[in-house]
Design an enzyme around this catalytic site. Structure first.
Site, short mmCIF file in Angstrom:
data_model
loop_
_atom_site.label_atom_id
_atom_site.label_comp_id
_atom_site.label_asym_id
_atom_site.label_seq_id
_atom_site.Cartn_x
_atom_site.Cartn_y
_atom_site.Cartn_z
N GLU A 74 -15.41 -2.64 -1.57
CA GLU A 74 -16.48 -3.42 -2.20
C GLU A 74 -17.80 -3.23 -1.43
OE1 GLU A 74 -15.57 -7.58 -2.34
OE2 GLU A 74 -17.03 -7.92 -3.93
N GLU B 147 0.86 -1.19 0.00
CA GLU B 147 0.00 0.00 0.00
C GLU B 147 0.90 1.23 0.00
OE1 GLU B 147 -3.42 0.88 -0.07
OE2 GLU B 147 -2.51 2.86 0.11
N THR C 122 -14.18 -6.78 0.35
CA THR C 122 -13.19 -5.77 0.76
C THR C 122 -13.95 -4.55 1.31
OG1 THR C 122 -13.00 -4.36 -1.20
CG2 THR C 122 -11.88 -6.52 -1.28
N ASP D 37 -7.18 1.95 -8.46
CA ASP D 37 -7.64 3.23 -9.02
C ASP D 37 -8.02 3.00 -10.48
OD1 ASP D 37 -6.98 4.23 -6.59
OD2 ASP D 37 -5.14 5.22 -7.23
N LYS E 143 -10.08 9.05 -16.72
CA LYS E 143 -9.83 9.98 -17.83
C LYS E 143 -9.08 9.27 -18.95
CE LYS E 143 -9.65 14.26 -15.25
NZ LYS E 143 -8.76 15.19 -14.59
C1 LIG Z 1 -9.91 2.01 -3.97
S1 LIG Z 1 -8.75 1.56 -2.74
C2 LIG Z 1 -9.07 -0.20 -2.53
C3 LIG Z 1 -8.51 -0.70 -1.23
C4 LIG Z 1 -8.77 -2.19 -0.95
N1 LIG Z 1 -8.14 -3.03 -1.95
C5 LIG Z 1 -10.25 -2.46 -0.92
O1 LIG Z 1 -10.76 -3.06 -1.88
O2 LIG Z 1 -10.90 -2.07 0.06
C6 LIG Z 1 -7.23 1.52 -3.65
C7 LIG Z 1 -6.03 1.44 -2.72
O3 LIG Z 1 -4.88 1.22 -3.50
C8 LIG Z 1 -3.87 2.14 -3.09
N2 LIG Z 1 -3.07 2.36 -4.29
C9 LIG Z 1 -3.46 2.96 -5.43
N3 LIG Z 1 -2.50 2.93 -6.35
C10 LIG Z 1 -1.46 2.28 -5.76
C11 LIG Z 1 -0.16 1.94 -6.19
N4 LIG Z 1 0.24 2.23 -7.43
N5 LIG Z 1 0.65 1.28 -5.34
C12 LIG Z 1 0.23 0.97 -4.08
N6 LIG Z 1 -1.00 1.29 -3.61
C13 LIG Z 1 -1.83 1.92 -4.44
C14 LIG Z 1 -4.61 3.35 -2.61
O4 LIG Z 1 -3.84 4.14 -1.73
C15 LIG Z 1 -5.81 2.72 -1.92
O5 LIG Z 1 -5.55 2.41 -0.58
#
Ligand SMILES: C[S@@+](CC[C@H](N)C(=O)[O-])C[C@H]1O[C@@H](n2cnc3c(N)ncnc32)[C@H](O)[C@@H]1O
Length: 210
Positions: A191, A67, A188, A117, A121
């Protein structure tokens, strides 16, 4: 919520702080004590709801959360400590660097990329991890033979693009993934949130070939 520094040691006991960031780690450096146990990696583990649920259901397996946000990393480290989960570690790092450069090859039995993420865009689409062949190849290399890679998203265009990219890839095969099996696969944090908002969640379960 902004991260509020706490007066606590760094790294916390369950945080993985590599001895060297510029060479590949060994399994014993990632999971000291029992590097031979089955390993699962949660890429972008957020606050760790999924990771901690899996770790408490499967004490015989090792779990690593990756993370980039420090506040979330420390939360997972603290919560796993409070829950007495000795099979959890968490690494504060960007996913592609961790997978491509830091983690051992043929190391994980299962890797999870859950609600990454979506980069909605058009100009940012190349940042979508599931749509980058080199990222998929490095996840393949991270997995042991026959290892599995799970992906979930609530973003339909991202899901469709990932499916399209996977059609041209011969090193993963798509597996059936029955919906709603919470024993096999806990929900999650994100989710739960998206489902409560009525969004549709899509998933891919892939098995390493070759
Ligand atoms: C939308 S959240 C989903 C979190 C978890 N997987 C869930 O489903 O509840 C996306 C997570 O990925 C982390 N994140 C996004 N891009 C990342 C990257 N390139 N490397 C590490 N963490 C990343 C964000 O900080 C965030 O905590």
């Amino acid at each position: 919520m902004p991260f509020k520094p706490k007066n606590e040691p760094f790294p916390l006991p369950r945080e993985l702080y590599p001895p060297d960031w510029f060479r590949r780690l060994t399994a014993a450096e990632v999971f000291p004590g029992r590097p031979e146990a089955p390993a699962e990696i949660d890429l972008g583990c957020g606050d760790g709801g999924f990771l901690l649920a899996m770790a408490s259901r499967h004490p015989e397996r090792n779990f690593l959360g990756v993370e980039r946000l420090l506040g979330r990393v420390r939360k997972v480290a603290r919560e796993s400590g409070k829950a007495g989960l000795a099979n959890v570690r968490v690494l504060r790092l960007e996913t592609t660097y961790a997978v491509e450069w830091l983690l051992p090859r043929a190391f994980a039995d299962r890797a999870h990329l859950l609600f990454p993420d979506p980069w909605p865009k058009k100009k940012h689409r190349r940042k979508r991890l599931m749509c980058r062949r080199e990222f998929l190849r490095s996840v393949h290399d991270l997995l042991k033979p026959g290892g599995e890679f799970f992906f979930k998203t609530d973003h339909e265009p991202y899901f469709e693009e990932a499916e399209e990219v996977l059609e041209s890839i011969d090193f993963f095969e798509r597996m059936a993934w029955p919906a709603g099996d919470r024993e096999f696969y806990p929900e999650t944090d994100f989710e739960r949130h998206w489902l409560a908002e009525g969004r549709r969640v899509r998933g891919l379960r892939l098995r390493k070939m070759g």
